[in-house]
Write a protein that holds these residues in place. Structure first.
Motif, PDB file in Angstrom:
ATOM      1  N   GLY A 125       0.815  -1.215   0.000  1.00 57.33           N
ATOM      2  CA  GLY A 125       0.000   0.000   0.000  1.00 57.33           C
ATOM      3  C   GLY A 125       0.844   1.259   0.000  1.00 57.33           C
ATOM      4  O   GLY A 125       1.841   1.349   0.707  1.00 57.33           O
ATOM      5  N   GLY A 131       1.005   4.694   3.212  1.00 57.69           N
ATOM      6  CA  GLY A 131       1.936   4.975   4.309  1.00 57.69           C
ATOM      7  C   GLY A 131       2.385   3.729   5.041  1.00 57.69           C
ATOM      8  O   GLY A 131       3.570   3.501   5.268  1.00 57.69           O
ATOM      9  N   ALA A 132       1.417   2.873   5.381  1.00 63.59           N
ATOM     10  CA  ALA A 132       1.752   1.729   6.220  1.00 63.59           C
ATOM     11  C   ALA A 132       2.440   0.601   5.428  1.00 63.59           C
ATOM     12  O   ALA A 132       3.146  -0.225   5.993  1.00 63.59           O
ATOM     13  CB  ALA A 132       0.497   1.196   6.899  1.00 63.59           C
ATOM     14  N   PHE A 173       1.112  -1.980   3.779  1.00 64.16           N
ATOM     15  CA  PHE A 173       0.522  -3.302   3.956  1.00 64.16           C
ATOM     16  C   PHE A 173       0.342  -3.978   2.593  1.00 64.16           C
ATOM     17  O   PHE A 173      -0.002  -3.319   1.606  1.00 64.16           O
ATOM     18  CB  PHE A 173      -0.837  -3.159   4.654  1.00 64.16           C
ATOM     19  CG  PHE A 173      -1.378  -4.432   5.199  1.00 64.16           C
ATOM     20  CD1 PHE A 173      -0.947  -4.907   6.436  1.00 64.16           C
ATOM     21  CD2 PHE A 173      -2.320  -5.176   4.490  1.00 64.16           C
ATOM     22  CE1 PHE A 173      -1.451  -6.086   6.949  1.00 64.16           C
ATOM     23  CE2 PHE A 173      -2.824  -6.360   4.995  1.00 64.16           C
ATOM     24  CZ  PHE A 173      -2.389  -6.817   6.229  1.00 64.16           C
ATOM     25  N   ASN A 215      -9.033   5.912  -0.625  1.00 61.18           N
ATOM     26  CA  ASN A 215      -8.663   6.951   0.320  1.00 61.18           C
ATOM     27  C   ASN A 215      -8.023   8.122  -0.417  1.00 61.18           C
ATOM     28  O   ASN A 215      -6.852   8.088  -0.775  1.00 61.18           O
ATOM     29  CB  ASN A 215      -7.692   6.355   1.356  1.00 61.18           C
ATOM     30  CG  ASN A 215      -7.372   7.307   2.491  1.00 61.18           C
ATOM     31  OD1 ASN A 215      -7.598   8.502   2.373  1.00 61.18           O
ATOM     32  ND2 ASN A 215      -6.851   6.763   3.581  1.00 61.18           N
ATOM     33  N   ASP A 251      -8.021  11.240   0.876  1.00 62.43           N
ATOM     34  CA  ASP A 251      -8.041  12.304   1.878  1.00 62.43           C
ATOM     35  C   ASP A 251      -6.757  13.117   1.835  1.00 62.43           C
ATOM     36  O   ASP A 251      -6.739  14.274   2.249  1.00 62.43           O
ATOM     37  CB  ASP A 251      -8.262  11.727   3.276  1.00 62.43           C
ATOM     38  CG  ASP A 251      -8.709  12.805   4.241  1.00 62.43           C
ATOM     39  OD1 ASP A 251      -9.658  13.524   3.899  1.00 62.43           O
ATOM     40  OD2 ASP A 251      -8.101  12.956   5.314  1.00 62.43           O
ATOM     41  N   GLU A 252      -5.703  12.503   1.353  1.00 62.62           N
ATOM     42  CA  GLU A 252      -4.399  13.166   1.157  1.00 62.62           C
ATOM     43  C   GLU A 252      -4.167  14.361   2.083  1.00 62.62           C
ATOM     44  O   GLU A 252      -3.990  15.495   1.623  1.00 62.62           O
ATOM     45  CB  GLU A 252      -4.235  13.597  -0.314  1.00 62.62           C
ATOM     46  CG  GLU A 252      -2.807  14.063  -0.596  1.00 62.62           C
ATOM     47  CD  GLU A 252      -2.393  13.948  -2.049  1.00 62.62           C
ATOM     48  OE1 GLU A 252      -2.968  14.622  -2.897  1.00 62.62           O
ATOM     49  OE2 GLU A 252      -1.475  13.145  -2.322  1.00 62.62           O
ATOM     50  N   ILE A 273      -7.317  13.694  10.410  1.00 59.80           N
ATOM     51  CA  ILE A 273      -7.450  12.352  10.981  1.00 59.80           C
ATOM     52  C   ILE A 273      -8.323  11.459  10.105  1.00 59.80           C
ATOM     53  O   ILE A 273      -8.245  10.227  10.174  1.00 59.80           O
ATOM     54  CB  ILE A 273      -7.982  12.436  12.433  1.00 59.80           C
ATOM     55  CG1 ILE A 273      -7.902  11.096  13.140  1.00 59.80           C
ATOM     56  CG2 ILE A 273      -9.390  12.972  12.486  1.00 59.80           C
ATOM     57  CD1 ILE A 273      -6.519  10.500  13.202  1.00 59.80           C
ATOM     58  N   GLY A 325      -7.916  10.720   7.249  1.00 60.15           N
ATOM     59  CA  GLY A 325      -7.074   9.881   6.392  1.00 60.15           C
ATOM     60  C   GLY A 325      -6.825   8.517   6.992  1.00 60.15           C
ATOM     61  O   GLY A 325      -6.559   7.551   6.282  1.00 60.15           O
ATOM     62  N   ASN A 375      -8.035   1.438   0.249  1.00 57.96           N
ATOM     63  CA  ASN A 375      -6.748   1.581  -0.424  1.00 57.96           C
ATOM     64  C   ASN A 375      -6.506   3.023  -0.819  1.00 57.96           C
ATOM     65  O   ASN A 375      -7.446   3.759  -1.149  1.00 57.96           O
ATOM     66  CB  ASN A 375      -6.683   0.700  -1.682  1.00 57.96           C
ATOM     67  CG  ASN A 375      -6.267  -0.722  -1.376  1.00 57.96           C
ATOM     68  OD1 ASN A 375      -6.967  -1.686  -1.709  1.00 57.96           O
ATOM     69  ND2 ASN A 375      -5.125  -0.884  -0.733  1.00 57.96           N
ATOM     70  N   THR A 418      -2.074   3.428  -4.679  1.00 59.15           N
ATOM     71  CA  THR A 418      -2.110   1.967  -4.683  1.00 59.15           C
ATOM     72  C   THR A 418      -3.031   1.471  -5.787  1.00 59.15           C
ATOM     73  O   THR A 418      -2.695   0.554  -6.538  1.00 59.15           O
ATOM     74  CB  THR A 418      -2.633   1.433  -3.330  1.00 59.15           C
ATOM     75  OG1 THR A 418      -1.943   2.089  -2.276  1.00 59.15           O
ATOM     76  CG2 THR A 418      -2.450  -0.067  -3.214  1.00 59.15           C
ATOM     77  N   GLY A 443      -2.489   6.046  14.669  1.00 59.44           N
ATOM     78  CA  GLY A 443      -1.225   6.467  14.077  1.00 59.44           C
ATOM     79  C   GLY A 443      -0.942   7.952  14.195  1.00 59.44           C
ATOM     80  O   GLY A 443       0.207   8.372  14.029  1.00 59.44           O
ATOM     81  N   LEU A 444      -1.965   8.775  14.476  1.00 60.68           N
ATOM     82  CA  LEU A 444      -1.664  10.200  14.617  1.00 60.68           C
ATOM     83  C   LEU A 444      -0.804  10.414  15.855  1.00 60.68           C
ATOM     84  O   LEU A 444       0.302  10.938  15.774  1.00 60.68           O
ATOM     85  CB  LEU A 444      -2.945  11.040  14.680  1.00 60.68           C
ATOM     86  CG  LEU A 444      -2.727  12.557  14.542  1.00 60.68           C
ATOM     87  CD1 LEU A 444      -3.929  13.249  13.930  1.00 60.68           C
ATOM     88  CD2 LEU A 444      -2.378  13.230  15.863  1.00 60.68           C
TER      89      LEU A 444
END
Ligand SMILES: Cc1cc2nc3c(=O)[nH]c(=O)nc-3n(C[C@H](O)[C@H](O)[C@H](O)COP(=O)(O)O)c2cc1C
Ligand code: SF4
Ligand code: SF4
Ligand code: FES
Lengths: 234, 610
Positions: free
Chosen positions: B219, B222-223, B225, B247, B249-250, B337, B339, B375, B379, B546-547
């Protein structure tokens, strides 16, 4: 299904998927909690139940146990983390325990004692927060709110199923609101329930306060640890 | 009974999960959310009005007080601050007569600051209602405000040729989309989506998932996965319905690559969603588009419509009775948040963007409690390319732990800010020379939530999950920049964006920000640095999402890479008092209070004793 985990190196048998806070308590290990209310869905807001699960810090109340899990609770590092989280809550609000209606019956105060907190390491903020006093039988002393979300999630109007308590705003300036109309429709036992599930002295019943004599208050009769462990205390 | 409000409720069939859309409609109607209108909406949804406000008060772009005829949001990023932000803000205040956070006397303008709006390559930039103005200067601001005062609408000023809003030319009229370097994966010409999908459907879900897995696609949100694994888990999870969410939201300050993809290759992104839907068995998809990209909405809607007309979306896709799937766009309302995938799902359900307690994970119980695959835009674009070129081909790009390519959104001190496609494994120094960074000193990799690296120490590090992990944001700073000021700005960002539901992030970020302020003011000592490290690690490890899990990074990573900038500001403790303790200030007003108190006590005494 019955499974095996270890808590601080000790093997412990448990039912798969049961909540780690409960599993620990059943085996005589006390994990401090503030937002968790047994029998209700996990809120995961206070983080005071932080432990290590397979090496990672996690809020125990949000962990369903699984076979082979290795849990650490009583390390110096973790004990200090939990204490620091409680200290955050003391510095964020205004907690003048000696003059508080909830003193001796307050989960925050009792847990603070239990983890050996003397003073907050974080700067006290002395926030100015407005009280909500308009409803007939119930009021909010917001100075003491720790934003655990119990009232928001677990108390609803019995007729309409609408929220009586809700959040307004976000981040550090968010606050709990109470809907006056719905609050006035609360039967007396629901008012008491709301005041009781509030872990601090924020939700209060009007006309009631300081009823129990010092020395005979809830946590003086039995400490928060003893209550959590029941007959499993070590 | 207000007919307009009733019509809104009806349009969404009194469905509480569409609350965000209904609030947007009310907001467009009144310019804010009046109490009376909220009460009527609440009644129509069988909610208490406070419950509705619980949602609306979470989002930056919903106002509970009247706003001016035009609403201006100036993006206040560190990059904007390097490019004349202060002068632009001063010009805006002067020309509109509105103070930041308020409205001018005539009720014409409301002026707000807002975090990154995804235009770091052309800042300062501001949103005015639903259009955007970039590369602002005080002169440009004066001109815009003058025209608005003369009665021209923001749309007329931004789009003088009156291009239709659903054309890419319209988007190009408003903003630049500089794709400075393309590679093998993104922004590809693709004409035969039907053929591509046909092949995928013939191969079947397991094969499609298998291709993503063996390609090693991870992905890009960021993470990192594994996409194949995420799809498999979602496919296998029990549920009456499944959902695909894109997603968009960027929100990470400094990124704008998803915007570029949505502008230049929207159909590659949609195709990624359709492939995901075929793999997991979804009938509905959602693109969660951040409110800051509102000017893309009409264009994206039209592109979706084209797909429907080509039989790639809707009932019986490519004539197959068993495959129905369509996509709707959900507008956000301003919240970094959102995102986070679980916060995003809450927002799609018409609630506050509070990250959920996990488990359950979205692939188990996501949107409406059903297995959901979230996703990132990039991605999904990569998915389409992998499907087209095959797993082996994709495997040949990048490194062992990071296959393929990555889009970087480059901004800051360099000659050519913009979008760059790099293969994983490229070094930081290579990227810096590519973008024309003459004298780079520090690079913020992955935005505030990532790490700040010293070019001297880290220039040879390679982009990839095992080393310089990057979510796409790359901000470059030369030696003239004040890093502590930047760190402070990032900490303020996290304070503003914390959802506030969990203790360490809500409380801790404020204390950490205050520590930075103390050090900047020259009142910090070694103890403050020690506490920063200890409190920072507390916040990082105990926060719910994660924030809070990354918010201390701006301080912790600069402290590690640039200890000298902190040391230079420290003072020695003299005597018993910490340097941060201001004795004079603490005693301020004390004498006066004592006098007043004695006087009240005197006057309060009973007559006889006087
Ligand atoms: C605070 C926070 C903000 C996030 N913002 C975004 C974002 O703007 N875009 C995004 O794709 N992922 C974002 N993520 C990551 C998502 O939660 C999620 O992992 C991602 O969308 C999954 O997509 P992927 O597997 O394709 O990377 C964010 C996570 C956190 C904790
Ligand atoms: S009022 Fe009480 S129950 Fe409600 S959030 Fe605050 S502390 Fe928790
Ligand atoms: S870490 Fe911050 S953003 Fe995440 S849940 Fe906690 S308060 Fe909210
Ligand atoms: S008791 Fe676990 S987070 Fe509050």
């Amino acid at each position: 299904m019955s499974i095996q985990i270890t808590i601080d190196g000790q093997p412990v048998a448990a039912e798969e998927g049961h909540n780690l806070v409960d599993v620990a308590a059943e085996n005589g290990v006390y994990i401090p909690t503030l937002c968790y209310l047994k029998g209700h869905p996990c809120l995961g807001t206070c983080r005071v139940c932080s432990v290590r699960v397979n090496g990672h810090v996690a809020a125990a109340c949000s962990v369903p146990v699984a076979d082979g899990m290795q849990v650490e609770v009583e390390t110096t590092e973790l004990a200090d983390m939990r204490k620091a989280l409680i200290e955050f809550l003391f510095s964020e609000g205004n907690h003048n325990c000696p003059s508080c209606e909830k003193s001796g019956r307050c989960d925050l105060q009792a847990t603070g004692y239990e983890v050996g907190m003397m003073v907050s390491r974080f700067p006290y903020r002395f926030p100015v927060r407005e009280r909500a006093v308009v409803a007939d039988h119930i009021w909010l002393e917001r100075d003491r709110c720790i934003f655990c979300q119990r009232c928001v999630e677990f108390i609803r109007d019995r007729k309409t199923d609408q929220k009586i308590f809700s959040i307004k705003g976000r981040g550090s300036t968010a606050q709990i609101e109470i809907n006056t109309e719905l609050a006035n429709a609360m039967p007396p036992e629901q008012v008491r329930e709301a005041a009781d599930i509030c872990p601090v002295g924020c939700i209060l019943e009007k006309g009631v306060g300081f009823n129990d004599p010092i020395g005979q208050r809830k946590f003086e009769i039995q400490s928060v640890r003893e209550r959590a462990l029941g007959d499993k205390k070590k | 009974m207000n007919n307009k409000i009733q019509a809104i409720i009806q349009r969404y069939q009194a469905d509480r999960t569409r609350l965000l859309d209904m609030l947007w409609e009310l907001h467009y109607l009144y310019g804010y959310l009046p109490d009376k209108a909220l009460s009527e909406l609440a009644a129509g949804l069988n909610l208490s009005v406070d419950d509705v406000r619980e949602t609306s008060s979470f989002y930056h772009y919903f106002h509970d007080h009247p706003t001016g005829r035009y609403t201006l949001y100036l993006s206040n990023t560190v990059i904007a601050r390097m490019n004349g932000y202060q002068q632009v803000l001063a010009a805006l205040e002067r020309e509109t007569g509105a103070p930041v956070g308020g409205m001018d006397e005539s009720g014409t303008f409301s002026l707000y600051e807002t975090p990154c709006i995804g235009l770091s390559d052309q800042e300062p930039a501001m949103l005015v209602d639903d259009v955007v103005f970039t590369r602002l200067t005080p002169e440009k601001v004066s001109d815009i405000i003058r025209q608005l005062k003369r009665g021209r609408s923001p749309a007329e000023i931004a789009n003088p040729k009156a291009l239709p809003e659903d054309e890419v030319a319209y988007v190009d009229q408003l903003i630049d989309t500089p794709v400075c370097k393309t590679g093998e994966v993104f922004f590809q010409q693709q004409d035969d989506y039907a053929g591509l999908l046909q092949n995928a459907l013939d191969a079947g879900p397991d094969a499609v998932i298998g291709i993503m897995t063996s390609a090693g696609l991870r992905g890009h949100g960021g993470a990192g996965f594994s996409t194949g694994l995420k799809w498999r888990l979602c496919r296998e999870a029990p549920g009456a319905a499944k959902y695909v969410i894109c997603n968009a939201d960027e929100g990470e300050p400094g990124t704008f690559k998803d915007r570029a993809l949505l502008t230049r290759s929207p159909q590659a992104v949609f195709m990624g969603m359709i492939l995901a839907a075929s793999a997991i068995g979804a009938r509905e998809g959602i693109i969660y588009l951040r409110r800051e990209y509102i000017y893309l909405k009409a264009y994206l809607e039209k592109q979706l419509q084209q797909f429907r007309e080509q039989g790639l979306l809707g009932d019986r896709i490519l004539g197959r009775a068993g495959f129905c799937f369509d996509i709707r766009i959900q507008m956000g309302a301003g919240a970094y948040i959102c995102g986070d995938e679980s916060a995003l799902i809450e927002s799609c359900e018409g609630k506050r963007g509070t990250p959920r307690v996990k488990p359950p994970y979205p692939v188990q119980q996501g949107y409406l409690g059903m297995p959901t695959c979230v996703n990132n835009v990039e991605t999904l674009a990569a998915v389409t390319r992998v499907m087209q070129q095959g797993a082996d081909w994709y495997q040949g790009l990048g490194t062992d732990d990071s296959r393929g390519c990555r889009l970087l959104s480059v901004s800051g001190d360099c000659l050519r800010p913009g979008i760059y496609e790099i293969e994983w494994g490229t070094t930081l120094n290579q990227v810096l020379s590519l973008v024309g960074a003459a004298d780079p000193w520090a690079v913020q990799v992955s935005g505030p939530s990532g790490e700040c690296v010293a070019v001297g120490k880290s220039g040879e590090r390679r982009f990839g999950y095992g080393d310089l992990c990057c979510n796409g944001s790359l901000m470059i700073f030369n030696r003239s920049r004040d890093l502590l000021d930047i760190v402070h700005h990032f900490m303020q960002f996290f304070v503003d964006e914390s959802c506030g539901i969990c203790t360490p992030c809500r409380a801790g970020n404020i204390d950490l920000r205050d520590k930075v302020e103390r050090i900047m003011a020259g009142r910090g000592c070694q103890q403050d640095l020690d506490e920063i490290v200890s409190w920072g690690s507390l916040v990082r490890s105990t926060s719910r999402c994660g924030l809070g899990g990354s918010s201390p990074n701006p301080i912790l990573t600069t402290l590690q890479q640039f200890p000298e900038i902190y040391q230079a500001k420290l003072v020695q403790q003299q005597g018993a008092l910490l340097p941060s303790f201001d004795l004079d200030k603490a005693l301020q007003g004390n004498e006066q209070a004592r006098i007043e108190l004695t006087q009240t006590e005197l006057t309060a005494l009973p007559e006889v004793t006087k």
